[in-house]
Design an enzyme around this catalytic site. Structure first.
Site, PDB file in Angstrom:
ATOM      1  CG  ASP A  67      69.284  35.244  26.666  1.00 53.55           C
ATOM      2  OD1 ASP A  67      68.990  34.079  27.637  1.00 53.55           O
ATOM      3  OD2 ASP A  67      70.188  35.120  26.152  1.00 53.55           O
ATOM      4  CG  ASP A 136      78.204  35.584  17.870  1.00 51.73           C
ATOM      5  OD1 ASP A 136      78.022  35.644  18.870  1.00 51.73           O
ATOM      6  OD2 ASP A 136      77.129  35.719  17.007  1.00 51.73           O
ATOM      7  CG  HIS A 138      75.899  35.939  21.613  1.00 51.87           C
ATOM      8  ND1 HIS A 138      76.026  34.938  20.477  1.00 51.87           N
ATOM      9  CD2 HIS A 138      75.459  35.242  22.577  1.00 51.87           C
ATOM     10  CE1 HIS A 138      75.333  33.762  21.027  1.00 51.87           C
ATOM     11  NE2 HIS A 138      75.313  33.994  22.467  1.00 51.87           N
ATOM     12  CD  GLU A 143      73.686  36.597  17.751  1.00 51.02           C
ATOM     13  OE1 GLU A 143      74.838  36.590  18.130  1.00 51.02           O
ATOM     14  OE2 GLU A 143      73.243  35.537  17.741  1.00 51.02           O
TER      15      GLU A 143
HETATM   16  C1  GLP Z   1      73.655  31.634  24.286  1.00 47.22           C
HETATM   17  C2  GLP Z   1      73.044  32.250  25.322  1.00 47.22           C
HETATM   18  C3  GLP Z   1      74.012  33.052  26.244  1.00 47.22           C
HETATM   19  C4  GLP Z   1      74.966  32.135  26.525  1.00 47.22           C
HETATM   20  C5  GLP Z   1      75.952  31.755  25.134  1.00 47.22           C
HETATM   21  C6  GLP Z   1      76.994  30.856  25.149  1.00 47.22           C
HETATM   22  O1  GLP Z   1      73.192  31.458  23.206  1.00 47.22           O
HETATM   23  N1  GLP Z   1      71.971  32.975  25.134  1.00 47.22           N
HETATM   24  O2  GLP Z   1      73.529  33.383  27.395  1.00 47.22           O
HETATM   25  O3  GLP Z   1      76.160  32.735  27.050  1.00 47.22           O
HETATM   26  O4  GLP Z   1      74.874  31.590  23.954  1.00 47.22           O
HETATM   27  O5  GLP Z   1      76.478  29.425  25.536  1.00 47.22           O
HETATM   28  P1  GLP Z   1      77.202  28.323  26.164  1.00 47.22           P
HETATM   29  O6  GLP Z   1      77.511  28.817  27.572  1.00 47.22           O
HETATM   30  O7  GLP Z   1      76.474  27.085  26.209  1.00 47.22           O
HETATM   31  O8  GLP Z   1      78.573  28.162  25.242  1.00 47.22           O
END
Ligand code: GLP
Length: 261
Positions: A67, A136, A138, A143
């Protein structure tokens, strides 16, 4: 879905790195799906270590990011293209141009999403996809409410995700873009092996839903239950709400060595 619970995030990172290493040694031109966020950082550090110390090579591999934010300046340090360059690509021997991200700065975002899907298909699809999970539920930036069959497209972030990600923008939630380009859940489901890493209690509910909840767009990661080859790597905090945690522990501790991940 295989669930591994271990108190050491270093151990978990080692397992994910083992899966990547095994793939690259048997298929040097493999296609890797790369995630950003904090969860995969220990995995990338371990891969860099193996590159430096034991010659693990990415020279023929290709990579696709999950992304990207829409509208950040191309040189913004938190743009995911720049994050992955800093955390992994520049520290190993990927060939120039071999790692791609959705073009969040494109004028025609819809065309950029279609082009990204085409590039992934032309590369033969993703062999191994590293994933994190949002609080959440995702994955990538899919989302709650995302179509379980979605492809790469524009999404709007929830306030929860913008707050979670504000730490990357000096704590300023207003600096976190509202819009992103993200591989869809259907796109991610096309990868041949999914390796999801989650650590910390903040992820416990999302992880419980992912592994044990009903499949629902409300918890987008639950679609992974339909994938035939998913490895979920959890520390004690992230595993703390799992109903069948004891069973997953027993299964892992008695797993025959020949089975691999
Ligand atoms: C982000 C990314 C995801 C990631 C998630 C968790 O917003 N777009 O790819 O897996 O949120 O992030 P983190 O690993 O920093 O908790």
């Amino acid at each position: 879905m295989e669930v591994v619970i271990h108190p050491s995030s270093q151990y978990l990172a080692g397992l994910a790195a083992d899966a990547v290493e095994q793939l690259l040694r048997s298929k040097p031109d493999a296609v890797l799906g790369l995630a950003t966020g904090s969860s995969p950082l220990a995995v990338y550090d371990e891969l860099v270590r193996r590159h430096t110390e034991s010659g693990l090579s990415f020279a023929r591999a290709r990579g696709f990011l999950l992304d990207e934010y829409v509208g950040l300046p191309a040189d913004h340090p938190e743009g995911y293209r720049n994050v992955i360059e800093r955390e992994l690509v520049s520290r190993v021997d990927f060939a120039p141009g071999s790692v791609q991200a959705p073009a969040g700065g494109a004028e025609d975002l819809i065309a950029a999403c279609a082009a990204y899907e085409r590039s992934m298909a032309d590369a033969g699809g993703v062999d191994l996809q590293i994933l994190g999970i949002g609080t959440d539920g995702h994955v990538a930036f899919n989302e709650p409410g995302s179509s379980l069959a979605s492809r790469t497209r524009v999404k709007t972030l929830t306030e929860q995700t913008r707050q979670d990600n504000a730490r990357f923008f000096a704590g300023d939630v207003e600096a976190v873009p509202r819009h992103v380009l993200t591989q869809g859940l259907g796109t991610i489901m096309g990868a041949r092996h999914l390796v999801l890493v989650a650590t910390g209690r903040a992820k416990a509910e999302a992880v419980h839903q992912l592994v044990e909840g009903p499949v629902s767009a409300l918890w987008p990661a639950t679609v992974l239950q339909h994938h035939p080859h998913v490895t979920v790597l959890l520390d004690e905090g992230a595993a703390s709400r799992l109903q069948l945690a004891d069973y997953y522990r027993q299964t892992w501790s008695h797993k025959p060595a020949w089975q691999g991940l």
